[in-house]
Write an enzyme that holds these catalytic residues in place. Sequence first.
Site, PDB file in Angstrom:
ATOM      1  N   CYS A  42     -21.727   0.346   4.634  1.00  0.00           N
ATOM      2  CA  CYS A  42     -21.876   0.237   6.096  1.00  0.00           C
ATOM      3  C   CYS A  42     -22.925  -0.829   6.404  1.00  0.00           C
ATOM      4  CB  CYS A  42     -22.274   1.585   6.691  1.00  0.00           C
ATOM      5  SG  CYS A  42     -21.026   2.859   6.464  1.00  0.00           S
ATOM      6  N   GLU A  55      10.170  -2.362   6.488  1.00  0.00           N
ATOM      7  CA  GLU A  55       8.967  -2.075   5.690  1.00  0.00           C
ATOM      8  C   GLU A  55       9.353  -2.138   4.213  1.00  0.00           C
ATOM      9  OE1 GLU A  55       5.714  -1.068   3.820  1.00  0.00           O
ATOM     10  OE2 GLU A  55       5.597  -1.273   5.999  1.00  0.00           O
ATOM     11  N   ASN A 104       2.808  -5.755  12.811  1.00  0.00           N
ATOM     12  CA  ASN A 104       1.542  -5.150  12.384  1.00  0.00           C
ATOM     13  C   ASN A 104       1.315  -5.561  10.931  1.00  0.00           C
ATOM     14  OD1 ASN A 104      -0.757  -3.531  12.191  1.00  0.00           O
ATOM     15  ND2 ASN A 104       0.428  -1.721  11.624  1.00  0.00           N
ATOM     16  N   CYS A 147      -5.458  -6.485  11.924  1.00  0.00           N
ATOM     17  CA  CYS A 147      -6.748  -6.073  11.364  1.00  0.00           C
ATOM     18  C   CYS A 147      -7.565  -7.296  10.959  1.00  0.00           C
ATOM     19  CB  CYS A 147      -6.543  -5.145  10.166  1.00  0.00           C
ATOM     20  SG  CYS A 147      -5.622  -5.905   8.820  1.00  0.00           S
TER      21      CYS A 147
END
Length: 392
Positions: free
Chosen positions: A15, A275, A321, A348
């Site tokens: 993090c 997919e 996506n 992303c």
Amino acid sequence: MIDCQYYQQNECRSCQWLEIPYDQQIAEKQHHLKQQLISLDCSDVHWLAPFKSNEQGFRNKAKMLVSGSVERPILGILKNPNDPQSAIDLCDCPLYPAHFSIIFSILKDFIGRAGLVPYNIAKQKGELKYILLTESIATGKLMLRFVLRTENKLPLIRRELPKLLEKLPHLEVISINLQPQHAAILEGEQEIFLTEQQFLPENFNGIPLFIRPQGFFQTNPKVAAGLYATAQQWVAEFPIYNLWDLFCGVGGFGLHCAKALQEKWGKPIKLTGIEISSSAILAASHSAKILGLEHVNFQSLNAASVMENKNENKPDLVIVNPPRRGIGKQLSEFLNQIQPHFILYSSCNAMTMGKDLQHLTCYKPLKIQLFDMFPQTSHYEVLVLLERKKIN
């Protein structure tokens, strides 16, 4: 700021943004996103406020490297990937739900009972490499996977399994994944199921979804549900009757949109999902059947294969996506050619998305929203609705 003992003691720095106040994290991500789109005409774009996450306890999945000894296993990470002595136990990581630490304690006991010797990277000996734990927020049920080097311990695992199920009755799916290589690879190709159930049921916004081993599923359920719900709201405004969902995974985007469109416009909606993973296609098809969506065709193909089918009915909407690399120039130019009225792009990686949007010369962005899928890091998801430009 999250109170994290591992960060404070410099044991884990995954993090990287932990010391940055959360609102500042959001502001920096929003600034980064706008910088990636600076070359586009965004003058008429409706920028929606970023969708925020919980700051801790938001993950539904734990990926724990196993080290230590069979009597005292350590679940977490190696600070030095090549040094078994650098193991850090992360069972109390604040990104996981608090009850995961209780589950990890039970699993450590099971490791000892089943004689699952942790794999030693330096010596290239041992059996147990990883424990992968996933929870469904809809049901509280669990999927547990043991990544092993060989099948040698399978009889002992089967012997001890009833006791484990007594202690953890929420275990719905249990499997062994075989990864025999001495390499930094999380999992192998072979999956051995120890339960009858092979998919973990999840539900976002009334849409049944199924999490499968070796498959991709978002690790932040609250934000993922918000992402799908937003996509659903955006597309339901328009009379769309034929949509393609490329890189569809288990069908989250396509199923949300098809259901909303059918309810809004009262007509059957044709959904084609593409997919590469055959198990994801099985899961998506099962969801469509439960929803009663009849004109649905999920296919196990590479997304690029849609460019070869010239006779396919042209879609009103294409959902993309893609993985971090984006959709690329070739697929962008194909979309320019077939000219669906709308493109819904979920990314992303805003950098590759920005490049793709430059290639989509026939389209202009209508709406953009950032989704903070990965708090305490620089990563985020973004959703963009594009409309075909009107030709003067």
